[in-house]
Scaffold this active site. Structure first.
Site, PDB file in Angstrom:
ATOM      1  N   GLY A 110      -7.976  -8.067   1.323  1.00  0.00           N
ATOM      2  CA  GLY A 110      -6.735  -8.194   2.088  1.00  0.00           C
ATOM      3  C   GLY A 110      -6.167  -9.601   2.056  1.00  0.00           C
ATOM      4  O   GLY A 110      -5.002  -9.817   1.702  1.00  0.00           O
ATOM      5  N   GLY A 147     -13.063  -3.980   1.248  1.00  0.00           N
ATOM      6  CA  GLY A 147     -14.413  -3.437   1.381  1.00  0.00           C
ATOM      7  C   GLY A 147     -14.732  -2.393   0.328  1.00  0.00           C
ATOM      8  O   GLY A 147     -15.853  -2.343  -0.197  1.00  0.00           O
ATOM      9  N   LYS A 163     -17.230 -14.899   5.039  1.00  0.00           N
ATOM     10  CA  LYS A 163     -18.654 -14.721   5.314  1.00  0.00           C
ATOM     11  C   LYS A 163     -19.459 -14.281   4.099  1.00  0.00           C
ATOM     12  O   LYS A 163     -19.050 -13.395   3.361  1.00  0.00           O
ATOM     13  CB  LYS A 163     -18.829 -13.652   6.402  1.00  0.00           C
ATOM     14  CG  LYS A 163     -18.252 -14.072   7.731  1.00  0.00           C
ATOM     15  CD  LYS A 163     -18.815 -13.219   8.841  1.00  0.00           C
ATOM     16  CE  LYS A 163     -17.776 -12.278   9.425  1.00  0.00           C
ATOM     17  NZ  LYS A 163     -18.316 -11.120  10.076  1.00  0.00           N
ATOM     18  N   ARG A 166       0.817  -1.215   0.000  1.00  0.00           N
ATOM     19  CA  ARG A 166       0.000   0.000   0.000  1.00  0.00           C
ATOM     20  C   ARG A 166       0.855   1.271   0.000  1.00  0.00           C
ATOM     21  O   ARG A 166       0.433   2.299  -0.532  1.00  0.00           O
ATOM     22  CB  ARG A 166      -0.939   0.001   1.202  1.00  0.00           C
ATOM     23  CG  ARG A 166      -2.089  -0.967   1.004  1.00  0.00           C
ATOM     24  CD  ARG A 166      -2.991  -1.009   2.198  1.00  0.00           C
ATOM     25  NE  ARG A 166      -4.280  -1.590   1.837  1.00  0.00           N
ATOM     26  CZ  ARG A 166      -5.203  -1.929   2.724  1.00  0.00           C
ATOM     27  NH1 ARG A 166      -4.997  -1.735   4.005  1.00  0.00           N
ATOM     28  NH2 ARG A 166      -6.345  -2.447   2.320  1.00  0.00           N
TER      29      ARG A 166
HETATM   30  P1  ADP Z   1     -10.605 -11.067   1.812  1.00  0.00           P
HETATM   31  O1  ADP Z   1      -9.817 -10.438   2.923  1.00  0.00           O
HETATM   32  O2  ADP Z   1      -9.755 -11.411   0.635  1.00  0.00           O
HETATM   33  O3  ADP Z   1     -11.830 -10.278   1.446  1.00  0.00           O
HETATM   34  P2  ADP Z   1     -12.069 -12.740   3.651  1.00  0.00           P
HETATM   35  O4  ADP Z   1     -11.587 -11.904   4.792  1.00  0.00           O
HETATM   36  O5  ADP Z   1     -13.495 -12.651   3.274  1.00  0.00           O
HETATM   37  O6  ADP Z   1     -11.147 -12.474   2.354  1.00  0.00           O
HETATM   38  O7  ADP Z   1     -11.800 -14.279   3.946  1.00  0.00           O
HETATM   39  C1  ADP Z   1     -10.544 -14.778   4.274  1.00  0.00           C
HETATM   40  C2  ADP Z   1     -10.636 -15.768   5.412  1.00  0.00           C
HETATM   41  O8  ADP Z   1     -11.575 -16.781   5.131  1.00  0.00           O
HETATM   42  C3  ADP Z   1      -9.315 -16.446   5.632  1.00  0.00           C
HETATM   43  O9  ADP Z   1      -8.857 -16.155   6.930  1.00  0.00           O
HETATM   44  C4  ADP Z   1      -9.626 -17.926   5.472  1.00  0.00           C
HETATM   45  O10 ADP Z   1      -8.953 -18.758   6.406  1.00  0.00           O
HETATM   46  C5  ADP Z   1     -11.112 -17.966   5.721  1.00  0.00           C
HETATM   47  N1  ADP Z   1     -11.717 -19.152   5.095  1.00  0.00           N
HETATM   48  C6  ADP Z   1     -11.719 -19.489   3.793  1.00  0.00           C
HETATM   49  N2  ADP Z   1     -12.313 -20.682   3.598  1.00  0.00           N
HETATM   50  C7  ADP Z   1     -12.701 -21.122   4.812  1.00  0.00           C
HETATM   51  C8  ADP Z   1     -13.367 -22.300   5.280  1.00  0.00           C
HETATM   52  N3  ADP Z   1     -13.756 -23.252   4.434  1.00  0.00           N
HETATM   53  N4  ADP Z   1     -13.605 -22.403   6.612  1.00  0.00           N
HETATM   54  C9  ADP Z   1     -13.213 -21.437   7.464  1.00  0.00           C
HETATM   55  N5  ADP Z   1     -12.582 -20.310   7.098  1.00  0.00           N
HETATM   56  C10 ADP Z   1     -12.326 -20.146   5.779  1.00  0.00           C
HETATM   57 MG    MG Z   2     -10.105 -10.444   5.042  1.00  0.00          MG
END
Ligand code: ADP
Ligand code: MG
Length: 398
Positions: free
Chosen positions: A355, A378, A203, A41
């Protein structure tokens, strides 16, 4: 509506207040002092900072870092970021332990053209997140012109991202903001088809609005990560101990129905009793046993997703396919990174953001092969959803 950019203003001799996104992960050095763990960043803000310095402006940089909760928190000081920036710019970067007030105003008044200062974490002041007028005005008192280059914080209506713009004559986009908007507008408003969107991560609730928007533009929506278990459970599958949001089952079901076959869900999974590195894992097709949880997408799912990605003209990816932090559940995410990179080499336009997604992409070694790596999580999701971004809306219309 388009907004003014750096090209529309003359910065020479001006106090240019630049909101950057220096919300970077920190590490601890051997001597116990904090250091920057990942400077993506900071590097992304260099074109704007360089432009201001090279054209004789005075660069006054502001950013938040972490969640100090509106009070000074030594662990979340931007001091080490100032040092790191100095190394990248090969210039002296001054640091002010105050963010606003008489002392900073005096220091800024004494700055020479082409010099740079970083002010302390804006979130040390409760006025930042409250978008408090007094705090926004105090920031504006440091500026002849305001530049917002913090795309990653543009979905927040805070004092340093939105409020401050009301109190300056001219508020423009920085270079990073411009390039983010250009790339994301392309995939949101005029994507080349076929368009494949890959959504995963923790989520469904974080990404419902984006999923809703993407079912209208994407030809195929590939779902992975924990969010796939909320969809699968909603459709009547057994998902064992997998992470599920029970309050989103209805939303997931109706999305799936509205998508009319364009939402793809994993058909097989890497499962284990826990996400631990030493847990015994196996691959299962279809339903998951009561004492197991889905932690990565399986090989048959990967074959299907790889095929769809390879035929795409546009690819958007947010959210890991599994618990990629743990080696034995990282394969799906690493394989998707490779597939997106390959599709890009064959002419697809690709965007990756989030992230955790970008940190997984970096680990895969394919970052340089992606058309646009967004600095927003976000903010990118909000933009793709078509919802307003206060940090952009607040800027001066072109
Ligand atoms: P980003 O930061 O790229 O938007 P998120 O924060 O939504 O992504 O999701 C990342 C997290 O989701 C990671 O910490 C990962 O471990 C978790 N994750 C992915 N698949 C699973 C799963 N099947 N069960 C539990 N946690 C998961
Ligand atoms: Mg994340």
């Amino acid at each position: 509506m388009s907004k003014l950019t750096l090209d529309d203003i003359d910065v020479r001799g001006k106090r240019v207040l630049i909101r950057v996104d220096f919300n970077v992960p920190l590490d601890t050095a051997a001597d116990g002092s904090p250091t920057v763990a990942d400077d993506t960043r900071i590097r992304a803000a260099l074109p704007t900072i360089r432009h201001v310095l090279d054209n004789g402006g005075k660069a006054i940089l502001i950013s938040h870092l972490g969640r100090p909760g509106g009070q000074p928190t030594p662990d979340l000081s931007l001091t080490c970021v100032a040092d790191h920036l100095g190394t990248l710019l090969d210039e002296r970067v001054r640091f002010s332990s105050n963010t606003v007030g008489d002392t900073v105003e005096e220091v800024v008044a004494a700055m020479g053209n082409g010099s740079v200062i970083l002010l302390e974490n804006t979130r040390f002041d409760p006025g930042e997140k409250a978008n408090d007028e007094t705090f926004a005005q105090a920031l504006a008192a440091l500026a002849d012109v305001y530049v917002n280059d913090a795309f990653g914080a543009a979905h927040r209506a805070h004092a340093s991202t939105a409020g401050v713009a009301q109190f300056v004559d001219t508020a423009v986009m920085g270079r990073l903001m411009e390039s983010e908007i250009e790339a994301l507008t392309k995939v949101r408003d005029e994507p080349e088809h076929p368009m494949v969107a890959i959504l995963g991560g923790a989520k469904v609730s974080d990404k419902l609005g984006t999923l809703r928007a993407l079912i209208n533009t994407a030809d195929d929506l590939l779902i992975g990560g924990a969010m796939s278990y909320t969809f699968l459970k909603a459709l009547g599958h057994e998902v064992g101990k997998s992470r599920v949001e029970d309050d989103r089952l209805d939303a997931a079901e109706s999305l799936h129905e509205d998508a009319d076959g364009r939402i793809h869900l994993p058909s097989d999974h890497v499962v284990a009793a826990s996400p631990d590195a030493d847990a015994e894992s196996s691959v299962v097709e279809g339903d998951i046993a009561d004492d197991r949880m889905g932690l990565d997408i399986g090989p048959a799912t990967l074959d299907e997703y790889r095929e769809l990605i390879s035929g795409a003209a546009t690819v958007v990816w947010n959210g890991p396919m599994g618990v990629f932090e743990v080696e034995q559940f990282a394969n799906g995410t690493m394989d998707i990174a490779k597939s997106v990179a390959e599709a890009t080499q064959h002419g697809a336009f690709s965007v990756v953001g989030g992230g955790d997604s970008v940190s997984a992409l970096n680990r895969s070694g394919h970052t340089d092969q992606i058309s646009h790596v967004s600095t927003g999580g976000g903010a990118m999701l909000t933009f793709l959803e078509g919802a307003p971004l206060p940090g952009i809306d607040a800027l001066t219309d072109a």
